[in-house]
Design an enzyme around this catalytic site. Sequence first.
Site, short mmCIF file in Angstrom:
data_model
loop_
_atom_site.label_atom_id
_atom_site.label_comp_id
_atom_site.label_asym_id
_atom_site.label_seq_id
_atom_site.Cartn_x
_atom_site.Cartn_y
_atom_site.Cartn_z
N GLU A 117 14.31 -15.56 0.66
CA GLU A 117 14.59 -16.65 1.60
C GLU A 117 13.64 -17.82 1.31
O GLU A 117 13.83 -18.92 1.81
CB GLU A 117 14.34 -16.20 3.05
CG GLU A 117 15.38 -15.24 3.59
CD GLU A 117 14.91 -14.56 4.89
OE1 GLU A 117 13.87 -14.97 5.48
OE2 GLU A 117 15.59 -13.61 5.31
N ASP A 154 0.83 -1.20 0.00
CA ASP A 154 0.00 0.00 0.00
C ASP A 154 0.87 1.26 0.00
O ASP A 154 1.87 1.33 0.74
CB ASP A 154 -0.87 -0.03 1.27
CG ASP A 154 -1.97 1.01 1.25
OD1 ASP A 154 -2.83 0.93 0.37
OD2 ASP A 154 -1.96 1.89 2.14
C1 BGC Z 1 -5.50 2.13 -0.58
C2 BGC Z 1 -6.67 2.90 -0.08
C3 BGC Z 1 -6.33 3.45 1.29
C4 BGC Z 1 -5.00 4.24 1.27
C5 BGC Z 1 -4.47 4.46 2.64
C6 BGC Z 1 -4.49 3.24 -0.70
O1 BGC Z 1 -3.93 3.60 -1.74
O2 BGC Z 1 -5.71 1.46 -1.79
O3 BGC Z 1 -7.83 2.13 -0.04
O4 BGC Z 1 -7.35 4.30 1.70
O5 BGC Z 1 -4.02 3.55 0.57
O6 BGC Z 1 -4.04 3.27 3.20
#
Ligand code: BGC
Length: 559
Positions: A263, A214
Amino acid sequence: MTDALLTETRDETTAAWWRQAAVYQIYPRSFADANGDGLGDIPGIVSRADYLRDLGIDAVWLSPFYPSALADGGYDVADYRNVDPRLGTLEDFDEMVAALHDRGIRVVVDIVPNHSSDLHEWFQEALAAGRGSAARERYIFREGSGPDGSEPPTDWTAAFGGSAWERVDDGQWFLHSFAPEQPDLNWDHPEVREDFLKTLRFWSDRGVDGFRIDVAHMLTKDLTEPLPSTAELELLPHDGNHPLHDRDDVHEVYAEWRRVFDEYDPPRTAVAEAWVSTPERRAKYASAEGLGQAFNFDLLVADFDATQFRTIITDNLAQSQATGSSTTWVLSNHDVTRHATRYGLPQLGGRTGAKQGVEWVAAGGPEDQLDRERGLRRAHAATLLLLGLPGSTYLYQGEELGLQEVAEISAEQRQDPAFFRGAVFDGLGRDGCRVPLPWTASGPSFGFGSGEAHLPQPDWFAESAVDVEAADPSSTLSLYREALRLRRELQTDETLEWIETGRPDVLRFARPNGWQIVTNFGTEPFDLGTDAADVVLGSVSGGAVPADSTVWIAPGLIG
Ligand code: BGC
């Protein structure tokens, strides 16, 4: 294990499974609810394992299922190495991995390293320990500005709207790039780095095959005082030295992660969600010494337009060839208006696709602006084109049913923090693509669970329920199943050759094994001549590819 055996099992095909995989994104809280509490759960996924097998995907990617107060749909993680008790247990998770692996489906999980939940034990400790404490060092705490420190340290705004700083009881402020319940972690801190290595090993040891990272471009920050203002930040180039975004030093983190991935046998994979300024910057995340692959969102923000598609495809294939990664294609995910709806809206020209969906949702979803039938036709055409391209394709739950964005959700029922904090980037927020799936045309919550779903499902979901579509050979579901089945034959070398069509609104390409894909973005039918006889997917009428459609032509048959 002897060396010889080890070499045998470290087979390149297995290790490279991700290069041309069809990956299906599950938003767990909205997929299937086994215990009837209105929230989808892990046992719900297990109960639909045969559905996933029959769909023909290679892997699933699960959005966060970790303990969370759901301030941002689970992207506020309170414990990185556990399952939200409302969604199940670690044993349920193991059972799910086994059920999916038994069916030849790999498992990718979401890692959210830029921020934790404010309920994470570290943040709770930081609040209790007070200013100047070691516990606060794991996050980004600063004194406020103004004579008494009652103003935020800077004028930075959070992605969901409002200030990027929140004040705590003793007067200090902490940075949150997203919601206030998502404090940013301090990636200069060795314990933060160590802890994520532990998390990656924890899930890898449980059999997880890969990770989706993310906001991979935001972890490291240069917060040397004095901190710049928003106006000053805007003047800075995105060249790897920007204080907040896409810094070169973030790749030191991923090089360390790569050593952990390697790993394992086969090595664990990763794909970066990195919203960066150029394909060259994106390539850094996709390097073999780093995460290995990065999302390419170019088509997601494009119109349904032949010229835009061709340029984006050519550029991204060249880029992935230069870096040795494979490219990724995405039209929908849990953050954007579903593409069946976007394509039914007037195309604005330029790379505006995602934006125009947002505007429609923000306006309350006026039906007179939307041609649903056309949107779905174009969605089929675009998806079939994508599935014929080299590289991996990420599909979002519900698109295989041709689901449209749900606009009819009242303010009281909405959950997305972007809606409550008034972020401009997604108008009414992202709940409309997160409505629980319809599995049956009748029954409580359309077969999602025995109770009421956590977001309201519109009546028209009945037409797109899995049981209806599975019984209909002309449904979107049947089309996806057939495409994903044929795709296994089509995906060999990661190249394509464009074939000129004499029409700027028609794209045609051949894969090295002879498969051909033709997409008609225009309004006039495109004549296929004798090749029409060899069409194995998509429909031709009177020997021509109709407007807004794609066909696949099988090799060997072409005369
Ligand atoms: C995720 C979102 C989220 C954000 C913060 C992003 O890009 O896909 O759904 O709200 O990151 O974590």
